[in-house]
Write an enzyme that holds these catalytic residues in place. Structure first.
Site, PDB file in Angstrom:
ATOM      1  N   ARG A 268      87.014  -8.105 -47.804  1.00 34.13           N
ATOM      2  CA  ARG A 268      87.142  -7.205 -48.947  1.00 34.13           C
ATOM      3  C   ARG A 268      88.081  -6.040 -48.620  1.00 34.13           C
ATOM      4  O   ARG A 268      87.885  -5.324 -47.638  1.00 34.13           O
ATOM      5  CB  ARG A 268      85.749  -6.665 -49.320  1.00 34.13           C
ATOM      6  N   GLU A 363      50.311 -12.193 -46.854  1.00 35.98           N
ATOM      7  CA  GLU A 363      49.697 -12.360 -45.529  1.00 35.98           C
ATOM      8  C   GLU A 363      49.429 -11.005 -44.851  1.00 35.98           C
ATOM      9  O   GLU A 363      49.532 -10.875 -43.633  1.00 35.98           O
ATOM     10  CB  GLU A 363      50.534 -13.293 -44.665  1.00 35.98           C
TER      11      GLU A 363
HETATM   12  N1  COS Z   1      40.620 -13.382 -35.168  1.00 35.32           N
HETATM   13  C1  COS Z   1      39.310 -13.730 -35.060  1.00 35.32           C
HETATM   14  N2  COS Z   1      38.299 -12.936 -35.516  1.00 35.32           N
HETATM   15  C2  COS Z   1      38.641 -11.778 -36.078  1.00 35.32           C
HETATM   16  C3  COS Z   1      39.982 -11.354 -36.218  1.00 35.32           C
HETATM   17  C4  COS Z   1      40.987 -12.201 -35.725  1.00 35.32           C
HETATM   18  N3  COS Z   1      42.276 -11.873 -35.839  1.00 35.32           N
HETATM   19  N4  COS Z   1      40.004 -10.161 -36.838  1.00 35.32           N
HETATM   20  C5  COS Z   1      38.727  -9.828 -37.069  1.00 35.32           C
HETATM   21  N5  COS Z   1      37.907 -10.802 -36.613  1.00 35.32           N
HETATM   22  C6  COS Z   1      36.432 -10.809 -36.631  1.00 35.32           C
HETATM   23  C7  COS Z   1      35.918  -9.575 -35.932  1.00 35.32           C
HETATM   24  O1  COS Z   1      35.767  -9.792 -34.546  1.00 35.32           O
HETATM   25  C8  COS Z   1      34.583  -9.348 -36.606  1.00 35.32           C
HETATM   26  O2  COS Z   1      33.639 -10.214 -36.043  1.00 35.32           O
HETATM   27  P1  COS Z   1      32.120  -9.711 -35.763  1.00 35.32           P
HETATM   28  O3  COS Z   1      31.540  -9.426 -37.116  1.00 35.32           O
HETATM   29  O4  COS Z   1      31.501 -10.859 -35.041  1.00 35.32           O
HETATM   30  O5  COS Z   1      32.262  -8.473 -34.921  1.00 35.32           O
HETATM   31  C9  COS Z   1      34.816  -9.817 -38.023  1.00 35.32           C
HETATM   32  O6  COS Z   1      35.954 -10.702 -37.974  1.00 35.32           O
HETATM   33  C10 COS Z   1      35.130  -8.684 -38.964  1.00 35.32           C
HETATM   34  O7  COS Z   1      36.295  -8.068 -38.491  1.00 35.32           O
HETATM   35  P2  COS Z   1      36.741  -6.610 -38.925  1.00 35.32           P
HETATM   36  O8  COS Z   1      35.645  -5.641 -38.656  1.00 35.32           O
HETATM   37  O9  COS Z   1      38.062  -6.361 -38.314  1.00 35.32           O
HETATM   38  O10 COS Z   1      36.872  -6.764 -40.504  1.00 35.32           O
HETATM   39  P3  COS Z   1      37.444  -5.777 -41.482  1.00 35.32           P
HETATM   40  O11 COS Z   1      36.769  -5.987 -42.778  1.00 35.32           O
HETATM   41  O12 COS Z   1      37.446  -4.395 -40.910  1.00 35.32           O
HETATM   42  O13 COS Z   1      38.973  -6.284 -41.585  1.00 35.32           O
HETATM   43  C11 COS Z   1      41.228  -6.111 -42.357  1.00 35.32           C
HETATM   44  C12 COS Z   1      39.823  -5.541 -42.279  1.00 35.32           C
HETATM   45  C13 COS Z   1      41.988  -5.191 -43.230  1.00 35.32           C
HETATM   46  C14 COS Z   1      41.856  -6.126 -40.973  1.00 35.32           C
HETATM   47  C15 COS Z   1      41.214  -7.529 -42.901  1.00 35.32           C
HETATM   48  O14 COS Z   1      40.407  -7.578 -44.056  1.00 35.32           O
HETATM   49  C16 COS Z   1      42.620  -7.976 -43.272  1.00 35.32           C
HETATM   50  O15 COS Z   1      43.401  -8.401 -42.436  1.00 35.32           O
HETATM   51  N6  COS Z   1      42.958  -7.901 -44.570  1.00 35.32           N
HETATM   52  C17 COS Z   1      44.197  -8.414 -45.076  1.00 35.32           C
HETATM   53  C18 COS Z   1      43.981  -9.779 -45.579  1.00 35.32           C
HETATM   54  C19 COS Z   1      45.269 -10.452 -45.919  1.00 35.32           C
HETATM   55  O16 COS Z   1      46.173 -10.527 -45.096  1.00 35.32           O
HETATM   56  N7  COS Z   1      45.337 -10.968 -47.132  1.00 35.32           N
HETATM   57  C20 COS Z   1      46.465 -11.667 -47.577  1.00 35.32           C
HETATM   58  C21 COS Z   1      46.160 -13.110 -47.560  1.00 35.32           C
HETATM   59  S1  COS Z   1      47.581 -13.974 -48.066  1.00 35.32           S
HETATM   60  S2  COS Z   1      47.247 -15.688 -47.249  1.00 35.32           S
END
Ligand code: COS
Length: 384
Positions: A268, A363
């Site tokens: 360009r 995601e």
């Molecule tokens: N792998 C395996 N286990 C997991 C994990 C992971 N990556 N992350 C969390 N866990 C487990 C934890 O260990 C916990 O287990 P225990 O109850 O036995 O202790 C349980 O899951 C709950 O985890 P946590 O306390 O982190 O849950 P929260 O409700 O606080 O999570 C976020 C909150 C925001 C992190 C979660 O809800 C999230 O990622 N949200 C976004 C969802 C998303 O991406 N949606 C779009 C989908 S499009 S396909």
């Protein structure tokens, strides 16, 4: 420390690059207009082993490592983010989840057909009132003898109307949030299971996005993935793979925006010289290059952690956050460098811009990635 790809990774990179540049990239503008790409493409990719990259060969996969998987997503993402999205859901969210949580019987039943492209899979987590708050799913799973009855609605499901099998996340005890969640492998032809295409998206026009409706869908207990109460963990561990796929695809988008911009800036002419000679244009090109290199290294770091079989949540969230933002920034700067032409669908930047906008939404939004990183740093959760 060795930053180079090994021989196997270079081979798959070369093969997928040639395939994508010949069979995807030249058609992607037409597919965007037609709002679909041909289903046959997935059979071809399955035949070549591109749909089951990290799945072991005994289950019909290609048996390569996670860096190879990232390389495939980058190359396909460079050519077309709609195709890359379809691939990411198939491979990262569906196949790897069955591989990790499925019984031996489930693995042998589903994985060969998914890896070959004979079947398409989708990931039924999100609902109208459960997006970021994934533990809030309202789809109900009720025990009925040896079976379960599933009722509810899912939205924004990539591959939703194409899928033969859907991983459905449901609640067994309303009010118990993530502790009562369960996952099932559901045949989308089951009575009571319907889907409908969602229209009006800003980008990713060629990828299939659907709503799923489950009206007392009967599934046997043998279709359960993992244990009752493990559904949320399954979803989160699946997202550790899915987000890695999105991040890798964004590296491809960021690189495409850069390549198109360098090419255009050298051609360009303004003020009697190529606009590439202007420092303010070079400033944008340099920023885009830094974004690409940093994004790719963050993906490879996450892949390196995955290759060791370690939990990859934090490096994946870092990569997903950075790569999504880098792709958006590069697509935006590509439009700026292309000027008025960047605003037209005659040139690539406008589609890159539309297609990558969702990367910081799906995601897990960029804000969710930062909250995950922040919680890890401080030990304090914003979600309790
Ligand atoms: N792998 C395996 N286990 C997991 C994990 C992971 N990556 N992350 C969390 N866990 C487990 C934890 O260990 C916990 O287990 P225990 O109850 O036995 O202790 C349980 O899951 C709950 O985890 P946590 O306390 O982190 O849950 P929260 O409700 O606080 O999570 C976020 C909150 C925001 C992190 C979660 O809800 C999230 O990622 N949200 C976004 C969802 C998303 O991406 N949606 C779009 C989908 S499009 S396909």
């Amino acid at each position: 420390m060795d930053f180079s790809l090994n021989e196997e990774q270079l081979m798959i990179q070369d093969a997928v690059r040639k395939f994508s540049q010949a069979q995807i990239l030249p058609h992607s503008r037409d597919w965007d207009h037609a709002q679909a790409f041909p289903r046959d493409l997935l059979y071809k990719m399955g035949e070549l082993g591109y749909l089951g990259v990290p799945v072991p060969e005994e289950y019909g996969g290609t048996g390569l490592d996670y860096i190879s998987e990232a390389v495939v997503f980058e190359e396909v993402g460079y050519a077309d983010s709609s195709v890359r999205t379809t691939l990411s859901v198939q491979m990262s969210l569906v196949e790897l989840t069955i591989l990790k949580w499925g019984t031996e019987e489930q693995r042998h039943h589903y994985l060969p057909k998914l890896c070959s492209g004979e079947w398409i899979g989708c990931f039924g987590l999100t609902e109208p009132d459960a997006g970021s708050d994934a533990g809030n799913v309202a789809t109900l799973a009720k025990r009925d003898g040896d079976d379960w009855l599933l009722s509810g609605q899912k939205v924004w499901i990539s591959n939703g109307t194409w899928a033969d099998v859907s991983i459905i996340f449901a609640q067994t005890q309303p009010g118990s949030k993530h502790r009562g969640m369960v996952a099932f492998l559901v045949d989308t032809k089951s009575p009571g299971f319907t889907s409908r295409k969602m229209h009006g998206k800003l980008g990713l026009h060629a990828s299939d996005t659907g709503e799923l409706f489950l009206d007392n869908v009967r599934v046997p207990d043998s279709a359960r993935l993992g244990e009752v109460g493990e559904g949320f963990k399954i979803a989160m561990s699946a997202l550790d793979n899915g987000r890695y796929g999105v991040a890798s695809g964004c590296v491809g988008t960021a690189q495409r925006a850069l390549d198109a911009s360098v090419h255009y800036a050298k051609e360009r002419i303004a003020f009697s010289r190529p606009i590439a000679s202007f420092q303010l244009v070079q400033d944008m090109l340099a920023q885009m290059k830094v974004n690409v290199e940093a994004a790719r290294l963050l993906v490879y770091q996450a892949g390196w952690v995955k290759n060791q079989g370690k939990t990859s949540t934090i490096p994946v969230s870092i990569a997903k956050y950075f790569c999504a933002e880098a792709a958006k920034q590069n697509a935006d700067m590509a439009i700026q460098i292309h000027g008025g032409y960047g605003y037209s669908d005659e040139y690539i930047p406008e589609r890159l811009w539309r297609d990558c906008r969702v990367a910081s939404l799906y995601e897990g939004t960029s804000q969710i990635q930062k909250l995950i990183i922040g919680r890890d740093l401080t030990g304090i959760s914003a979600f309790e």
